[in-house]
Design a protein around this motif. Sequence first.
Motif, short mmCIF file in Angstrom:
data_model
loop_
_atom_site.label_atom_id
_atom_site.label_comp_id
_atom_site.label_asym_id
_atom_site.label_seq_id
_atom_site.Cartn_x
_atom_site.Cartn_y
_atom_site.Cartn_z
N ILE A 42 0.84 -1.20 0.00
CA ILE A 42 0.00 0.00 0.00
C ILE A 42 0.87 1.25 0.00
O ILE A 42 0.63 2.20 -0.76
N ALA A 43 1.91 1.27 0.82
CA ALA A 43 2.80 2.43 0.90
C ALA A 43 3.50 2.68 -0.43
O ALA A 43 3.60 3.83 -0.90
N ARG A 44 4.00 1.62 -1.05
CA ARG A 44 4.70 1.75 -2.34
C ARG A 44 3.75 2.23 -3.45
O ARG A 44 4.11 3.10 -4.26
N LEU A 45 2.55 1.66 -3.47
CA LEU A 45 1.59 2.01 -4.52
C LEU A 45 1.10 3.45 -4.38
O LEU A 45 0.85 4.14 -5.37
N LYS A 46 0.93 3.92 -3.14
CA LYS A 46 0.51 5.30 -2.94
C LYS A 46 1.52 6.27 -3.54
O LYS A 46 1.15 7.25 -4.21
N GLU A 65 -6.82 6.68 -3.42
CA GLU A 65 -7.18 5.72 -2.38
C GLU A 65 -6.52 4.38 -2.69
O GLU A 65 -6.79 3.77 -3.72
N VAL A 66 -5.63 3.94 -1.81
CA VAL A 66 -4.98 2.64 -1.93
C VAL A 66 -5.25 1.89 -0.64
O VAL A 66 -4.77 2.28 0.43
N ASN A 67 -6.05 0.82 -0.72
CA ASN A 67 -6.50 0.12 0.48
C ASN A 67 -6.46 -1.39 0.30
O ASN A 67 -6.46 -1.90 -0.83
N LEU A 68 -6.44 -2.10 1.44
CA LEU A 68 -6.53 -3.56 1.44
C LEU A 68 -7.98 -3.93 1.17
O LEU A 68 -8.86 -3.73 2.01
N LEU A 69 -8.27 -4.46 -0.01
CA LEU A 69 -9.65 -4.68 -0.45
C LEU A 69 -10.18 -6.05 -0.06
O LEU A 69 -11.32 -6.18 0.41
N VAL A 75 5.80 -1.36 -9.71
CA VAL A 75 6.01 -1.52 -8.27
C VAL A 75 6.28 -2.98 -7.93
O VAL A 75 7.19 -3.29 -7.14
N CYS A 76 5.50 -3.88 -8.50
CA CYS A 76 5.69 -5.32 -8.23
C CYS A 76 7.06 -5.79 -8.70
O CYS A 76 7.73 -6.57 -8.01
N GLN A 77 7.50 -5.32 -9.88
CA GLN A 77 8.79 -5.74 -10.41
C GLN A 77 9.94 -5.18 -9.58
O GLN A 77 10.91 -5.89 -9.28
N GLU A 78 9.85 -3.90 -9.23
CA GLU A 78 10.93 -3.27 -8.46
C GLU A 78 11.05 -3.87 -7.06
O GLU A 78 12.15 -3.97 -6.51
N ALA A 79 9.89 -4.28 -6.49
CA ALA A 79 9.92 -4.88 -5.15
C ALA A 79 10.34 -6.35 -5.20
O ALA A 79 10.66 -6.94 -4.16
N GLY A 80 10.31 -6.93 -6.38
CA GLY A 80 10.69 -8.34 -6.52
C GLY A 80 9.66 -9.31 -5.98
O GLY A 80 10.00 -10.42 -5.57
N TRP A 81 8.40 -8.90 -5.96
CA TRP A 81 7.35 -9.77 -5.44
C TRP A 81 7.07 -10.92 -6.41
O TRP A 81 7.08 -10.72 -7.63
N PRO A 82 6.79 -12.11 -5.90
CA PRO A 82 6.51 -13.25 -6.78
C PRO A 82 5.13 -13.12 -7.44
O PRO A 82 4.25 -12.39 -6.96
#
Length: 268
Positions: A192-196, A212-216, A250-257
């Motif tokens: 959420i912090a990164r996406l904001k 608005e970036v929230n846990l949906l 954001v997903c690529q830079e964070a290296g999330w699977p």
Amino acid sequence: MDMNAIQNFLSTTALDLGIKILAAIAFWIVGRWLIGKVVGLIQAGMNRNSIDPTLTKYLGSIITIALNITLVLGILGYFGIQTTSFAAMLAGAGVAIGAAWSGMLGNFAAGAFMLVLRPFKVGDFVSIGGMTGTIHELGLFATTIITPDNVMTLVGNGKVFGDTVQNFSALPSRRVERTAQLAQGVDPLDAIARLKVAVARIPNVVASPAPEVNLLDFKLEGPVISVRPYTHTDNYWQVYFDTNEAIIKVCQEAGWPVPAAYHKVVQG
């Protein structure tokens, strides 16, 4: 056959009739030209006074029809036809046509009401009568819109006035709805912090209301993050696609699977 009678007819009655027909044609051509000039001057004056373009076009159509009827009555009067009788006949025909074309008159009445209530104006992006697009013209009987795929579409005013109207241009900003599906093990608060930060950098995203970036939601694949920036409707699709790109970056830079379900689709 009396040749003298024929010659007399041709030299008087037929010649008179021919002159009148030519004069009527000339009156029609000049009259139509004058009507165009008058309507053009009226609309130009309304535009100079910053009158709503929708109102300008609508009144221009009404004035054109009224002046054309006056022109026809004038030409008939030149031929010696009693225009009062013609007007009565026209009124009677109007009643008969009105009964047969009640739907058309309903469209006309709806157009008049919309002109007063003004739920939208020319240039607004709207959803009316089951169609979505930009208002091109509010006519006497139908509203013309240009759909996003550049198709000119006419919607009857009765259907517009009797159905739900959504005006996406009425307010200064509009919300873009996107979601980010994360994999199990990814910290949603960090996401959420990164996406904001990433969404706030997108061009034409307004600061107020703030994005608005929230846990949906939670799914078997992992948490779902809602990403909802605000922008003016003119920039909606640019912000929509840029938001998608921001989520990917954001997903690529964070290296999330990649979420498990999506990974299986790619592998399969």
